[in-house]
Design a protein around this motif. Structure first.
Motif, PDB file in Angstrom:
ATOM      1  N   ILE A   1     106.122  42.213  -0.915  1.00 42.73           N
ATOM      2  CA  ILE A   1     106.851  42.253   0.357  1.00 42.73           C
ATOM      3  C   ILE A   1     107.806  43.444   0.415  1.00 42.73           C
ATOM      4  CG2 ILE A   1     106.655  39.787   0.825  1.00 42.73           C
ATOM      5  CD1 ILE A   1     109.405  39.408  -0.429  1.00 42.73           C
ATOM      6  N   SER A   2     108.046  44.074  -0.736  1.00 48.90           N
ATOM      7  CA  SER A   2     108.834  45.313  -0.771  1.00 48.90           C
ATOM      8  C   SER A   2     108.349  46.164  -1.935  1.00 48.90           C
ATOM      9  CB  SER A   2     110.329  45.019  -0.932  1.00 48.90           C
ATOM     10  OG  SER A   2     110.632  44.661  -2.269  1.00 48.90           O
ATOM     11  N   PHE A   3     108.554  47.473  -1.821  1.00 45.63           N
ATOM     12  CA  PHE A   3     108.122  48.390  -2.877  1.00 45.63           C
ATOM     13  C   PHE A   3     108.891  48.139  -4.167  1.00 45.63           C
ATOM     14  CE2 PHE A   3     108.641  52.483  -5.130  1.00 45.63           C
ATOM     15  CZ  PHE A   3     107.313  52.676  -5.504  1.00 45.63           C
ATOM     16  N   ASP A   4     110.123  47.639  -4.078  1.00 43.11           N
ATOM     17  CA  ASP A   4     110.935  47.403  -5.277  1.00 43.11           C
ATOM     18  C   ASP A   4     110.234  46.462  -6.255  1.00 43.11           C
ATOM     19  OD1 ASP A   4     112.921  49.099  -4.493  1.00 43.11           O
ATOM     20  OD2 ASP A   4     114.219  47.528  -3.660  1.00 43.11           O
ATOM     21  N   ILE A   5     109.469  45.526  -5.722  1.00 46.99           N
ATOM     22  CA  ILE A   5     108.748  44.591  -6.600  1.00 46.99           C
ATOM     23  C   ILE A   5     107.754  45.358  -7.468  1.00 46.99           C
ATOM     24  CG2 ILE A   5     107.100  42.665  -6.639  1.00 46.99           C
ATOM     25  CD1 ILE A   5     108.499  41.666  -4.054  1.00 46.99           C
ATOM     26  N   LEU A   6     107.016  46.264  -6.856  1.00 43.36           N
ATOM     27  CA  LEU A   6     106.055  47.078  -7.613  1.00 43.36           C
ATOM     28  C   LEU A   6     106.774  48.072  -8.519  1.00 43.36           C
ATOM     29  CD1 LEU A   6     103.157  47.949  -8.226  1.00 43.36           C
ATOM     30  CD2 LEU A   6     103.257  49.470  -6.239  1.00 43.36           C
ATOM     31  N   TYR A   7     107.840  48.678  -8.017  1.00 40.38           N
ATOM     32  CA  TYR A   7     108.571  49.683  -8.796  1.00 40.38           C
ATOM     33  C   TYR A   7     109.179  49.068 -10.056  1.00 40.38           C
ATOM     34  CZ  TYR A   7     111.576  53.695  -9.761  1.00 40.38           C
ATOM     35  OH  TYR A   7     112.187  54.780 -10.356  1.00 40.38           O
ATOM     36  N   ASN A   8     109.726  47.881  -9.926  1.00 40.33           N
ATOM     37  CA  ASN A   8     110.289  47.196 -11.095  1.00 40.33           C
ATOM     38  C   ASN A   8     109.199  46.859 -12.116  1.00 40.33           C
ATOM     39  OD1 ASN A   8     112.857  47.305  -9.994  1.00 40.33           O
ATOM     40  ND2 ASN A   8     112.749  45.258  -9.086  1.00 40.33           N
ATOM     41  N   LYS A   9     108.029  46.485 -11.600  1.00 38.15           N
ATOM     42  CA  LYS A   9     106.907  46.173 -12.488  1.00 38.15           C
ATOM     43  C   LYS A   9     106.432  47.431 -13.222  1.00 38.15           C
ATOM     44  CE  LYS A   9     105.182  42.539 -12.229  1.00 38.15           C
ATOM     45  NZ  LYS A   9     105.431  41.254 -12.913  1.00 38.15           N
ATOM     46  N   ILE A  10     106.416  48.564 -12.518  1.00 34.90           N
ATOM     47  CA  ILE A  10     106.041  49.839 -13.143  1.00 34.90           C
ATOM     48  C   ILE A  10     106.987  50.174 -14.295  1.00 34.90           C
ATOM     49  CG2 ILE A  10     105.961  52.342 -12.776  1.00 34.90           C
ATOM     50  CD1 ILE A  10     105.003  51.711  -9.890  1.00 34.90           C
ATOM     51  N   ASN A  11     108.278  50.059 -14.048  1.00 34.21           N
ATOM     52  CA  ASN A  11     109.264  50.362 -15.094  1.00 34.21           C
ATOM     53  C   ASN A  11     109.148  49.407 -16.275  1.00 34.21           C
ATOM     54  OD1 ASN A  11     110.701  52.651 -14.007  1.00 34.21           O
ATOM     55  ND2 ASN A  11     111.537  51.291 -12.455  1.00 34.21           N
ATOM     56  N   GLU A  12     108.860  48.138 -15.975  1.00 34.61           N
ATOM     57  CA  GLU A  12     108.704  47.136 -17.033  1.00 34.61           C
ATOM     58  C   GLU A  12     107.503  47.456 -17.921  1.00 34.61           C
ATOM     59  OE1 GLU A  12     107.128  42.540 -17.290  1.00 34.61           O
ATOM     60  OE2 GLU A  12     108.217  43.145 -15.487  1.00 34.61           O
ATOM     61  N   VAL A  13     106.375  47.779 -17.284  1.00 36.26           N
ATOM     62  CA  VAL A  13     105.157  48.074 -18.046  1.00 36.26           C
ATOM     63  C   VAL A  13     105.334  49.358 -18.859  1.00 36.26           C
ATOM     64  CG1 VAL A  13     102.726  48.738 -17.835  1.00 36.26           C
ATOM     65  CG2 VAL A  13     103.612  46.811 -16.513  1.00 36.26           C
ATOM     66  N   TYR A  14     105.973  50.367 -18.267  1.00 32.51           N
ATOM     67  CA  TYR A  14     106.174  51.611 -19.009  1.00 32.51           C
ATOM     68  C   TYR A  14     107.098  51.388 -20.207  1.00 32.51           C
ATOM     69  CZ  TYR A  14     107.253  56.394 -20.225  1.00 32.51           C
ATOM     70  OH  TYR A  14     107.397  57.569 -20.923  1.00 32.51           O
ATOM     71  N   LYS A  15     108.140  50.616 -20.009  1.00 34.50           N
ATOM     72  CA  LYS A  15     109.073  50.329 -21.107  1.00 34.50           C
ATOM     73  C   LYS A  15     108.369  49.598 -22.247  1.00 34.50           C
ATOM     74  CE  LYS A  15     113.336  47.782 -22.133  1.00 34.50           C
ATOM     75  NZ  LYS A  15     114.409  46.905 -21.549  1.00 34.50           N
ATOM     76  N   ASN A  16     107.460  48.679 -21.904  1.00 37.37           N
ATOM     77  CA  ASN A  16     106.786  47.838 -22.911  1.00 37.37           C
ATOM     78  C   ASN A  16     105.350  48.303 -23.179  1.00 37.37           C
ATOM     79  OD1 ASN A  16     108.996  45.918 -23.184  1.00 37.37           O
ATOM     80  ND2 ASN A  16     108.438  45.228 -21.136  1.00 37.37           N
ATOM     81  N   ARG A  17     105.078  49.572 -22.928  1.00 35.21           N
ATOM     82  CA  ARG A  17     103.699  50.055 -22.990  1.00 35.21           C
ATOM     83  C   ARG A  17     103.050  49.863 -24.359  1.00 35.21           C
ATOM     84  NH1 ARG A  17     107.365  54.030 -22.722  1.00 35.21           N
ATOM     85  NH2 ARG A  17     107.273  55.820 -24.137  1.00 35.21           N
TER      86      ARG A  17
END
Length: 355
Positions: free
Chosen positions: A312-328
């Motif tokens: 419903i907002s880009f922030d949801i995807l953006y937070n997921k991107i940062n999470e996956v990159y941090k825990n890659r």
């Protein structure tokens, strides 16, 4: 005596790429290879690039919703059956291998009538409509997910996994950098919405590209006719309708992949061990196979998943991107799994049933 195989399947790249993956092994086994696809589908371009003889036939589309074309397309299917029958009589193959899609049905029905054995492959957890219709007329159906066994007779099912093109694993990060010419060393996100592209994914990325580019470089595979010229000269952002020769290098360069959840795509991501976020095609626009694929990968720790309805907002995807990159590293470790050799398994079955 040299044996001949006819490959078929089309409509999307997902119905063609696995066929391309097994071609080198079939040649090693001494098969002469012919392809039957639709007259104007994506498969023609992909197969002719492999220097394989190609026949285009008429075919209808299998729709699960009301459309006036549903009344016209059965006549196209009938015409396609006659065309496929003529091709089979001309080529006299020993065996057929079908990757599914609506173009395969006339070929399979013609092969059954001519007593030519057919091997099929199902990529998704639940069988597609084309494979469901074809099931009585095939000898074996190879499956990608173990979960698929509960939907198909044990007598016909064979778990093989999905074939991955060897060249996909030979990418060069250096060549990827040469292709993209990014001016900084930010992490790279590769975004793809399937061979047809995804308007939903394209829009959410482009509407928020400035925020993404603050931290990442972006390779965007946006689908046929979906390149937006107004975004062409933005540093850190590169667009493609579709990639072929560049694909191994761009995949190698990427740190994270955001993708639809078509089976072939996600198994390629798994083979490359790329941390990823899957945005499956909504159940509103499909039978829900991509949702099941994505859930399976999430449960096994290979992927993160966000459904369209949740974005419903880009922030949801953006937070997921940062999470996956941090825990890659965690995702990369989770993807250290062994699936055997799907290409060998499939070709061994083809050899066994070649008459």
């Amino acid at each position: 005596m040299k044996k001949k195989i006819i490959l078929t399947g089309g409509g999307t790249a997902g119905h063609v790429i696995p066929n391309i993956a097994i071609i080198p092994k079939l040649k090693d086994q001494g098969y002469e290879i012919v392809y039957i696809g639709s007259k104007y589908g994506i498969e023609r371009k992909l197969i002719e690039k492999e220097n394989i003889k190609y026949y285009g036939i008429n075919t209808g589309k299998l729709r699960r919703y009301f459309d006036l074309n549903n009344f016209k397309d059965p006549f196209k299917v009938v015409k396609g059956i006659f065309e496929a029958s003529r091709i089979l009589k001309l080529e006299r193959p020993n065996v057929i291998f079908s990757k599914g899609g609506f173009v395969a049905i006339p070929v399979i029905l013609s092969a059954f009538k001519s007593r030519i054995p057919v091997i099929s492959h199902e990529s998704d957890i639940t069988p597609g409509l084309a494979n469901k219709i074809s099931m009585p007329f095939i000898k074996k159906i190879c499956i990608t997910f173990p979960e698929t066994k509960k939907f198909i007779s044990d007598r016909k099912v064979e778990f093989t996994g999905t074939p991955i093109r060897k060249e996909l694993l030979l990418g060069s990060e250096i060549k990827g950098k040469e292709i993209c010419k990014f001016k900084n060393n930010n992490p790279v996100i590769l975004i793809m919405g399937g061979s047809q592209g995804s308007v939903f994914i394209n829009n959410i990325i482009r509407n928020n590209i400035k925020k993404l580019l603050d931290k990442f470089n972006v390779i965007h595979i946006c689908g046929k006719n979906n390149v937006d010229n107004s975004f062409k000269n933005i540093n850190g952002y590169i667009q493609y309708e579709y990639i072929t020769d560049e694909q191994p290098h761009l995949f190698k360069l990427s740190d994270i992949i955001i993708s639809r959840a078509g089976s072939n795509s996600i198994y390629e991501i798994l083979a490359l061990k790329k941390p990823n976020i899957l945005i499956p095609l909504s159940k509103k626009a499909s039978r829900g196979d991509q949702v099941l694929n994505a859930k399976s990968f999430k449960e096994r720790g290979f992927s993160e998943m966000v459904e369209e309805e949740e974005l419903i907002s880009f922030d949801i995807l953006y937070n997921k991107i940062n999470e996956v990159y941090k825990n890659r590293e965690m995702y990369i470790n989770n993807m250290n799994v062994e699936f055997g050799n799907p290409i060998k398994k499939i070709v061994d079955i083809i050899v066994k049933y070649s008459k």
